[in-house]
Enzyme design. Structure first.
Site, short mmCIF file in Angstrom:
data_model
loop_
_atom_site.label_atom_id
_atom_site.label_comp_id
_atom_site.label_asym_id
_atom_site.label_seq_id
_atom_site.Cartn_x
_atom_site.Cartn_y
_atom_site.Cartn_z
N TYR A 81 69.03 14.49 36.37
CA TYR A 81 68.79 15.29 37.19
C TYR A 81 67.72 16.29 36.85
O TYR A 81 67.44 16.43 35.74
CB TYR A 81 69.93 16.00 38.16
CG TYR A 81 70.86 17.05 37.44
CD1 TYR A 81 70.62 17.68 36.29
CD2 TYR A 81 72.06 17.21 38.09
CE1 TYR A 81 71.51 18.33 35.84
CE2 TYR A 81 72.97 17.93 37.41
CZ TYR A 81 72.63 18.57 36.28
OH TYR A 81 73.54 19.46 35.71
N GLU A 82 67.21 16.98 37.84
CA GLU A 82 66.06 17.84 37.60
C GLU A 82 64.79 17.22 36.92
O GLU A 82 63.98 17.60 36.03
CB GLU A 82 66.44 19.12 36.61
CG GLU A 82 65.66 20.34 36.60
CD GLU A 82 65.51 21.00 37.89
OE1 GLU A 82 66.64 20.90 38.72
OE2 GLU A 82 64.50 21.38 38.41
N GLY A 83 64.62 15.82 37.47
CA GLY A 83 63.58 15.03 36.77
C GLY A 83 64.28 14.08 35.70
O GLY A 83 64.54 14.62 34.59
N GLN B 163 60.18 13.32 32.72
CA GLN B 163 59.53 14.40 31.90
C GLN B 163 58.76 13.85 30.98
O GLN B 163 57.83 14.49 30.70
CB GLN B 163 60.97 14.88 31.20
CG GLN B 163 62.12 15.34 31.90
CD GLN B 163 61.77 16.54 32.60
OE1 GLN B 163 61.05 17.19 32.39
NE2 GLN B 163 62.32 16.54 33.89
#
Lengths: 592, 592
Positions: free
Chosen positions: B439-441, B446
């Site tokens: 999650y969070e990309g 990234q």
């Protein structure tokens, strides 16, 4: 919900086109009837069972798990019925000795079937898997009386088996075990002690369970030399073969585990339980380990099996899920492209595919070598096969299960957030695959066995035999420019292995910690040499053939050589760095 | 059952001896009071809370999970009470703007606290973590009215926040999102749509939940440019600040996940729910991503936090568990030695330790740079800090969380079979840590952000700034022979990064797939450059000091350079191999 389709095409490629298994089996007395057609038919039967009966129970097993109540274990919904069908179809007897009701088919065939069972439902496959281990120990070492009593029932599947090694304070170090056996007047023994982590140790599949138990006869020496092997049945067996009274071995509880939740992992309490000595006193560990190579290959297959299932489902998602646009649009009419167009998604899928197909080739090759080791008429050929099996079994166990977990994690990553959600089934693969790196000897122990015993232990002779095989392959294809992209890095890797082995061997003579500290990296290096060899052979077997299957094989081979094999560079560097940085720091400083 | 002790000594080392944080903070208007003593006091308070209140709930949260009934979510036993204590102690306001009730303490301090929260109980820490994200988005972009209404309650902890981005068909690709907002007569909006994977989306901690929601105003263009950001509170807020009627946003269900089971992951259905525009229409994504670097660093910390907890418990087991004998006996009186004497167990523990301490240094360094970016009086200094943060945040997110999962798996492996059993708690760390790679990309995203946007996107300028820092360090210590074992490989790694960047940059100009295919390996390469730089600095800061802590630091630095950094060799090789082997195979052939 996941689905599974047995990779029959690739299995046939490995059996027929890579290994020419039917030709080799035809030379082995007892296996003459294992024709190519027969092998293929059995694979198709197994595929149907695994796809239709077992895989639909995979998530049920994970969600429900096993439950324990007053010593009895209930397996997940459907598990028992699937086992009934498995028995009815005669699967337990596939590789068994015809003298005791077996079908006498080669190990390499069973190896294919085991892969499918593991892909479809690894937790369920533990039950018949453990029976095979028990069968082999009894078959190799027990008296004819014990064989007559136990083997036919194990082969029919009416009874199942277990392997009882671990105790709370004795895991890797079996020399510490305390379970004791007291000889009784009739020559049998009263076995007392506690065993833990006993897979299939209690369940509702079968009317009896045959425990193979390591214990120390009273008065026996400390350490591994005092350990003997016993059969301790759940129900005693009467003279006429029918079941008698309940033996005093009880399931005290079952473990709650990260995965393989449908597999009952029992704590077994033996309280003067009636047992029967298998083989010679004090030889228990050796007797149990007769079947070790087979059992390790079985565990290795779990790495492959789960990773194959994960790959298939990750691939389906990657072709279906539309997200982001590619530089060159694959679906110009849609608002996004399927994620399989993105190079990094392909990297994950190809890593899984290349490791899985390498693992399939390695396990089939070793399984066939096991058949040769057991049945070839020529003692020299048997000895060569035994050496290869001894050398490469720890490699297969550790490399295939490490890569299995790696692949299952990649498969999960392909699904992004959905990979983390239970209902998609991808995270179960990660949890299930993980145990295979631990049991049947942790992968660290496999590495010590490989480097310490199998490589340095005989002055590199087994390794030289393997090297000679590779060298022969390289010479055979020396002039083939189209194979050069595979043979050149294979040759370089062989040289790296030779140099590294010399280096570590020299250092280990001064300091055994140098071997112990290098072992895990060394095993991975040898794993890559093995896969490079098999991938080069697979490429060679595909080069002049037409059809998408062979094109895919060559693409995957290329990926393996360009993107996975270079891991050896790091491994060589870390091995060269030596073990001083591992051993120098005093224990107390780890906590700072 | 696991235990946790906050690594305060190492935290102080990083803050004081490595980064000299108090000196730097003293130059930042608003942070002048953040003295060394104050920082240390806060850390000790946080440690007490995390060790005594939060960690004992970690397994409870995993065993019980959250439960959903008719739109309401019940959190695990003790979670709510722990949150009450957290609020009572004033923790939610730690880094908040004093204008709205915050304590105005620097981000680098909160970064330490977050690590401890994640170590102690990652699932619980999700709730206050999401509030921080909501706080920052509102603080940066909302009208003063909205700020006055929402910020004080978020900072007091009376209300919590969420970030509502993902929809069933729109994860990574937010441009696809369909949630729509219709403007009402009073200037507010009616928001309709379904959001999934909403952490802390429904729970029983607080009387109100402030959802930050991405949606498309009716008539707005397709793609990311049509997306706006809204506040949608669970309960509407009256003029006087008290709670009014229930808004029409309902929790339709919660997900069953692999881990962080104590964290409620909600499906939220917005049905003409009243919402308030934050910032400008069409700028929703930009507004939400204002806080992206902070949020990514928060996720990065989860990798470290869980890995630190795993390390501590693996170490305790390794010092306690007696198994096998070492060449040189550590416990001559016992039947076996503690497994920490075995080089391979040390390899696993040192890998965890070296990655964890590298991660701690990196996250504190970047957090401090974030403080500089926000508060330094000199615009040039702020811009340099912003560049470093932009460049290294995706590295921290992916490298720290990949290593976090790696470390948690090693910690589990140290325990062997016990690692796989739930009651030991080690497998929970593996399951919890795993989500941070997604999650969070995802970590793949990234890597694309790093190589495509941050490195190649500005012609390598940010990377050059970072390279200049490393170069300056190397020059400063050029004559220091005792540092050579660290500075030499650091210099070589810097050169590798420069060469590799040139190579990939050149290829990417011809074919964007070349960057996309290299991105993940490139990020890992840059991760190692970053850790090599920080480990060299840590070694330098320890070299002339006396005491076991510094000796341990030097041992660990040595291990990092000898045994972990060489991974760069493989990475360079796979990057050099290019992306053709990723892209060449037609999609259909993946299934063969």
């Amino acid at each position: 919900m996941t689905s599974y389709k047995a990779p029959l095409r690739d299995m046939r490629f490995v059996l027929h086109e890579l290994l020419h298994a039917p030709d080799l089996l035809a030379q082995l007395p007892g296996y003459e009837d294992a024709s190519g057609e027969l092998l293929d038919q059995v694979l198709e039967e197994a595929a149907r069972f695994c796809e239709n009966e077992l895989h639909p129970l995979n998530r049920v097993g994970d969600e429900e798990g096993c439950s324990w109540e007053e010593g009895e274990v209930r397996t997940p919904t459907g598990f028992k019925e699937a086992y009934r069908k498995y028995v009815q179809a005669g699967w337990p007897s596939l590789g068994g000795d015809p003298q005791y009701g077996g079908q006498g088919l080669p190990y390499v065939l069973g190896n294919n079937v085991s892969e499918m069972l593991d892909s479809a439902n690894m937790a369920w496959a533990m039950y018949p898997g453990l029976s095979q281990g028990a069968y082999r120990s009894i078959h190799s070492h027990a008296s004819e009386d014990l064989k007559q009593t136990y083997l036919p029932k194990l082969l029919s599947g009416e009874w199942t088996g277990t392997m009882c090694l671990t105790e709370p304070h004795a895991g890797t170090d079996l020399g510490l075990l305390r379970t004791r056996a007291r000889e009784l007047d009739d020559g049998s023994y009263a076995v007392t002690g506690t065993k833990i982590f006993i897979s299939a140790g209690e369940h509702d599949f079968a009317e009896n369970i045959v425990h193979l138990v390591l214990a120390r006869i009273e008065g026996a020496p400390q350490g591994v030399k005092g350990i003997s092997l016993f059969i301790v049945p759940k129900f005693l067996v009467k003279e006429d073969g029918s079941l008698g009274e309940r033996n005093t071995v009880m399931c005290g509880s079952i473990e709650h585990k990260m995965g393989i939740k449908g597999s009952a992992t029992a704590v077994l309490n033996f309280d003067d339980a009636r047992g029967y000595l298998v083989g010679q006193p004090g030889k228990g560990l050796a007797h149990m380990f007769t079947m070790m190579n087979g059992a390790r290959l079985g565990t290795a297959l779990q790495g492959l099996g789960v990773a194959e299932a994960s790959y298939q489902n990750a691939l389906a998602y990657a072709r279906d899920r539309l997200q982001m646009r590619a530089p060159v649009r694959a679906r110009p009419d849609e608002s996004a492209d399927p994620i399989i167009v993105h190079p990094d998604v392909r990297r994950m899928l190809l890593t899984m595919k290349a490791y899985n197909e390498g693992a399939r080739a390695l396990s089939r090759w070793l399984a066939l070598q096991l058949d040769v080791e057991h049945a070839h008429p020529d003692a020299g050929v048997r000895a060569d096969a035994a050496d290869l099996v001894a050398l490469l079994t720890p490699v297969a166990k550790a490399f295939m299960t490490d890569n299995g977990t790696l692949a299952a994690n990649l498969g999960m990553q392909v699904l992004g957030g959905h990979g983390y959600i239970r209902e998609w089934g991808m995270e179960q693969f990660v949890r299930d695959a993980r145990i295979a790196q631990i049991y049947e000897g942790t992968n660290g122990i496999q590495a010590l066995d490989l480097l310490g015993r199998k490589v340095l232990g005989d002055g590199g002779q087994k390794l030289q035999k393997f090297g000679a095989l590779i060298q022969a392959f390289l010479q055979e294809h020396e002039g083939n420019g189209r194979l050069k992209e595979f043979t050149e890095p294979l040759g370089a890797t062989l040289q790296q292995v030779r140099d590294t082995t010399m280096l570590v061997g020299g250092r280990a003579m001064q300091n055994p910690d140098e071997a112990n500290g290098a072992a895990v990296d060394y095993l991975r290096l040898l794993g890559h040499l093995t896969y490079a060899y098999l991938w080069a052979r697979m490429a060679s077997a595909s080069l002049d053939k037409e059809g998408d299957f062979y094109t895919a094989k060559l693409h995957t081979a290329r990926f393996y050589f360009q993107k996975l094999l270079p891991e050896t560079r790091s491994l060589v560097a870390t091995i060269k760095a030596g073990s001083a940085s591992l051993t120098a720091m005093p224990e107390e400083l780890f906590a700072l």
